[in-house]
Design a protein around this motif. Structure first.
Motif, PDB file in Angstrom:
ATOM      1  N   GLY A 123       0.778  -1.229   0.000  1.00  0.00           N
ATOM      2  CA  GLY A 123       0.000   0.000   0.000  1.00  0.00           C
ATOM      3  C   GLY A 123       0.807   1.276   0.000  1.00  0.00           C
ATOM      4  N   ASP A 124       2.139   1.175   0.085  1.00  0.00           N
ATOM      5  CA  ASP A 124       2.963   2.385   0.078  1.00  0.00           C
ATOM      6  C   ASP A 124       2.800   3.162  -1.227  1.00  0.00           C
ATOM      7  OD1 ASP A 124       4.155   2.546   2.545  1.00  0.00           O
ATOM      8  OD2 ASP A 124       5.990   1.510   1.979  1.00  0.00           O
ATOM      9  N   ARG A 125       2.781   4.464  -1.107  1.00  0.00           N
ATOM     10  CA  ARG A 125       2.815   5.368  -2.253  1.00  0.00           C
ATOM     11  C   ARG A 125       3.954   6.336  -1.994  1.00  0.00           C
ATOM     12  NH1 ARG A 125       0.129   1.764  -3.611  1.00  0.00           N
ATOM     13  NH2 ARG A 125      -1.894   1.773  -4.666  1.00  0.00           N
ATOM     14  N   VAL A 126       5.103   6.047  -2.587  1.00  0.00           N
ATOM     15  CA  VAL A 126       6.349   6.739  -2.265  1.00  0.00           C
ATOM     16  C   VAL A 126       6.897   7.419  -3.514  1.00  0.00           C
ATOM     17  CG1 VAL A 126       8.704   6.480  -1.378  1.00  0.00           C
ATOM     18  CG2 VAL A 126       6.855   5.050  -0.461  1.00  0.00           C
ATOM     19  N   ALA A 127       7.277   8.682  -3.379  1.00  0.00           N
ATOM     20  CA  ALA A 127       7.921   9.421  -4.467  1.00  0.00           C
ATOM     21  C   ALA A 127       9.415   9.497  -4.211  1.00  0.00           C
ATOM     22  CB  ALA A 127       7.336  10.822  -4.573  1.00  0.00           C
ATOM     23  N   LEU A 128      10.197   9.264  -5.249  1.00  0.00           N
ATOM     24  CA  LEU A 128      11.652   9.426  -5.210  1.00  0.00           C
ATOM     25  C   LEU A 128      11.993  10.650  -6.040  1.00  0.00           C
ATOM     26  CD1 LEU A 128      14.502   8.327  -4.487  1.00  0.00           C
ATOM     27  CD2 LEU A 128      14.394   6.993  -6.605  1.00  0.00           C
ATOM     28  N   ILE A 129      12.492  11.684  -5.380  1.00  0.00           N
ATOM     29  CA  ILE A 129      12.774  12.941  -6.075  1.00  0.00           C
ATOM     30  C   ILE A 129      14.226  13.343  -5.847  1.00  0.00           C
ATOM     31  CG2 ILE A 129      10.373  13.684  -5.833  1.00  0.00           C
ATOM     32  CD1 ILE A 129      11.300  15.675  -3.681  1.00  0.00           C
ATOM     33  N   ARG A 188       4.701   9.371   1.218  1.00  0.00           N
ATOM     34  CA  ARG A 188       6.058   9.441   1.761  1.00  0.00           C
ATOM     35  C   ARG A 188       6.983   9.855   0.627  1.00  0.00           C
ATOM     36  NH1 ARG A 188       9.618   4.805   3.008  1.00  0.00           N
ATOM     37  NH2 ARG A 188       7.817   3.498   2.525  1.00  0.00           N
ATOM     38  N   VAL A 189       8.015  10.616   0.951  1.00  0.00           N
ATOM     39  CA  VAL A 189       8.942  11.124  -0.062  1.00  0.00           C
ATOM     40  C   VAL A 189      10.366  10.733   0.323  1.00  0.00           C
ATOM     41  CG1 VAL A 189       9.828  13.171  -1.243  1.00  0.00           C
ATOM     42  CG2 VAL A 189       7.416  13.074  -0.558  1.00  0.00           C
ATOM     43  N   LEU A 190      11.104  10.208  -0.653  1.00  0.00           N
ATOM     44  CA  LEU A 190      12.541   9.966  -0.522  1.00  0.00           C
ATOM     45  C   LEU A 190      13.256  10.983  -1.397  1.00  0.00           C
ATOM     46  CD1 LEU A 190      12.626   6.070  -1.014  1.00  0.00           C
ATOM     47  CD2 LEU A 190      12.463   7.317   1.148  1.00  0.00           C
ATOM     48  N   VAL A 191      14.284  11.626  -0.854  1.00  0.00           N
ATOM     49  CA  VAL A 191      15.028  12.622  -1.622  1.00  0.00           C
ATOM     50  C   VAL A 191      16.457  12.129  -1.808  1.00  0.00           C
ATOM     51  CG1 VAL A 191      15.751  15.015  -1.787  1.00  0.00           C
ATOM     52  CG2 VAL A 191      13.611  14.454  -0.617  1.00  0.00           C
ATOM     53  N   LEU A 192      16.861  12.048  -3.066  1.00  0.00           N
ATOM     54  CA  LEU A 192      18.194  11.582  -3.417  1.00  0.00           C
ATOM     55  C   LEU A 192      19.000  12.759  -3.935  1.00  0.00           C
ATOM     56  CD1 LEU A 192      19.510   8.670  -3.532  1.00  0.00           C
ATOM     57  CD2 LEU A 192      19.069   8.744  -5.995  1.00  0.00           C
TER      58      LEU A 192
END
Length: 254
Positions: A30-36, A215-219
């Protein structure tokens, strides 16, 4: 809860160039995660590492607690790890139904000499019909891909992803090349995905990101510099400096 996908200490180097550095994250159902992150941050490289296109220099990937680091791309797909690409990879002269049916046949390991007749096999037709209806694409079933607008083609890629029965779906810039006023159709289709799939999306359209992500992951420079909610990411000083800048100010002002 068992993690559908986990990265542990993943790094990737090409010669002396460190593209990915000690990346750790987890995805659950069910995760909805953005990688930006900025251009050159290593986002697509990270997706290539996850899918097996590139082998990590260090670190491991797991699905459901089982290590998949050494598995081939087809083996990862069979385990439910599916991706779309920045540019469409469809069979332009086949119909939408044919394209989705091909993915279904790949998953079911069905082979037929005459492909077009295989699209109408009852068990295949029932499945592609359901997928296209679910995504609001049923009326396009017998249109050739080459006849469709680019935004519609991006939606067909989502349908193909669903046909592979993903547990984890990696979307590499699903709105790339799509006119800005058509991006909501991409988001609508993503919102129609089954709720138990974990979705990781790379996207530069920040409006789309903040409407999609929980949720957001920032690279940045190959490192994950932040993980948190959309509201938290706009308040983080390092993220603002590395990437969001004025967009964060505008969003916090609304």
């Amino acid at each position: 809860m068992t993690n559908l996908l986990e990265a542990r200490g993943v790094s990737c180097s090409f010669g002396g160039l460190h593209v990915t550095r000690d990346v750790n994250f987890k995805l659950t159902a069910g995760d909805r995660v953005a990688l930006i992150g900025p251009n050159g941050a290593g986002k697509t490289t990270l997706v290539n590492l996850i899918t097996g296109d590139i082998a990590p220099s260090e670190g491991q990937f797991f699905m459901g607690g089982d290590e998949i680091t050494g598995l081939s791309i087809p083996d990862r797909v069979r385990r439910g790890l599916v991706r779309t690409f920045q540019t469409t990879r469809l069979f332009a002269n086949l119909t939408v139904a044919d394209n989705v049916a091909l993915a279904i046949m790949q998953r079911k390991r069905i082979t037929r000499r005459f492909f077009s007749s295989s699209t109408e096999l009852p068990e295949v037709r029932a499945e592609w019909s359901e997928i296209l209806s679910h995504l609001g694409l049923a009326k396009l079933a017998y249109r050739k891909v080459v006849e469709l607008a680019y935004g519609q083609q991006r939606l067909i890629e989502l349908a193909i992803g669903l046909a592979l029965h993903p547990k984890v779906l990696l979307l590499d810039e699903p709105a790339a090349g799509v006119p800005h006023d058509e991006a909501p159709k991409i988001l609508e289709a993503i919102n129609r995905l089954p709720s138990d799939i974990a979705v990781l999306m790379i996207e530069h359209d920040m409006d789309l990101v903040f409407k999609f992500a929980r949720r957001v992951l920032v690279l940045a420079a190959g490192r994950l510099i932040f993980e948190g909610s959309p509201d938290e990411v706009t308040a983080d000083h390092e993220v603002r400096r590395a990437y969001l800048g004025s967009y964060a100010d505008a969003r916090r002002a609304t």
